[in-house]
Design a protein around this motif. Structure first.
Motif, PDB file in Angstrom:
ATOM      1  N   VAL A  34     -43.616  -6.224 -14.608  1.00 15.06           N
ATOM      2  CA  VAL A  34     -42.268  -6.561 -14.158  1.00 15.06           C
ATOM      3  C   VAL A  34     -42.371  -6.961 -12.693  1.00 15.06           C
ATOM      4  O   VAL A  34     -43.026  -6.286 -11.909  1.00 15.06           O
ATOM      5  N   GLN A  35     -41.705  -8.045 -12.351  1.00 15.65           N
ATOM      6  CA  GLN A  35     -41.738  -8.464 -10.954  1.00 15.65           C
ATOM      7  C   GLN A  35     -40.642  -7.744 -10.178  1.00 15.65           C
ATOM      8  O   GLN A  35     -39.697  -7.202 -10.745  1.00 15.65           O
ATOM      9  N   LEU A  36     -40.756  -7.754  -8.875  1.00 16.82           N
ATOM     10  CA  LEU A  36     -39.850  -7.019  -8.011  1.00 16.82           C
ATOM     11  C   LEU A  36     -38.408  -7.488  -8.180  1.00 16.82           C
ATOM     12  O   LEU A  36     -37.480  -6.673  -8.201  1.00 16.82           O
ATOM     13  N   GLY A  37     -38.173  -8.775  -8.324  1.00 18.86           N
ATOM     14  CA  GLY A  37     -36.813  -9.286  -8.488  1.00 18.86           C
ATOM     15  C   GLY A  37     -36.148  -8.764  -9.749  1.00 18.86           C
ATOM     16  O   GLY A  37     -34.984  -8.357  -9.734  1.00 18.86           O
ATOM     17  N   SER A  38     -36.886  -8.758 -10.839  1.00 17.37           N
ATOM     18  CA  SER A  38     -36.353  -8.241 -12.109  1.00 17.37           C
ATOM     19  C   SER A  38     -36.067  -6.753 -12.008  1.00 17.37           C
ATOM     20  O   SER A  38     -35.027  -6.269 -12.482  1.00 17.37           O
ATOM     21  N   ALA A  39     -36.977  -6.020 -11.396  1.00 19.61           N
ATOM     22  CA  ALA A  39     -36.786  -4.577 -11.246  1.00 19.61           C
ATOM     23  C   ALA A  39     -35.572  -4.280 -10.372  1.00 19.61           C
ATOM     24  O   ALA A  39     -34.806  -3.354 -10.656  1.00 19.61           O
ATOM     25  N   THR A  40     -35.378  -5.059  -9.335  1.00 23.09           N
ATOM     26  CA  THR A  40     -34.222  -4.862  -8.463  1.00 23.09           C
ATOM     27  C   THR A  40     -32.924  -5.134  -9.216  1.00 23.09           C
ATOM     28  O   THR A  40     -31.953  -4.385  -9.084  1.00 23.09           O
ATOM     29  N   ALA A  41     -32.898  -6.188 -10.021  1.00 22.65           N
ATOM     30  CA  ALA A  41     -31.709  -6.504 -10.797  1.00 22.65           C
ATOM     31  C   ALA A  41     -31.377  -5.386 -11.778  1.00 22.65           C
ATOM     32  O   ALA A  41     -30.211  -4.994 -11.918  1.00 22.65           O
ATOM     33  N   VAL A  42     -32.369  -4.837 -12.445  1.00 19.00           N
ATOM     34  CA  VAL A  42     -32.144  -3.746 -13.394  1.00 19.00           C
ATOM     35  C   VAL A  42     -31.688  -2.488 -12.655  1.00 19.00           C
ATOM     36  O   VAL A  42     -30.791  -1.775 -13.117  1.00 19.00           O
TER      37      VAL A  42
END
Length: 64
Positions: free
Chosen positions: A24-32
């Protein structure tokens, strides 16, 4: 000996591992993360919490 870990710590460790392993990339993790943070302040938080507690109870009865 039983070990008790809060769901926040457990999911935090899983998220950190997924980011470090690049699943998982940082952007996706931040969105979740933000989605979870904002949904916690809605009316959906109580049913979600109740479902998680019921699942935890069911899992403890499976191992007993």
């Amino acid at each position: 000996m039983a070990v008790t870990v809060s769901a926040a710590v457990l999911f935090g460790l899983i998220s950190l591992a997924l980011i470090r392993l690049r699943y998982v990339q940082l952007g996706s993790a931040t969105a979740v993360f933000l989605f979870g943070f904002f949904i916690a302040s809605t009316g959906a938080s109580k049913p979600i919490n109740a479902a998680c507690q019921a699942l935890a109870q069911a899992l403890t009865h499976l191992t007993a």
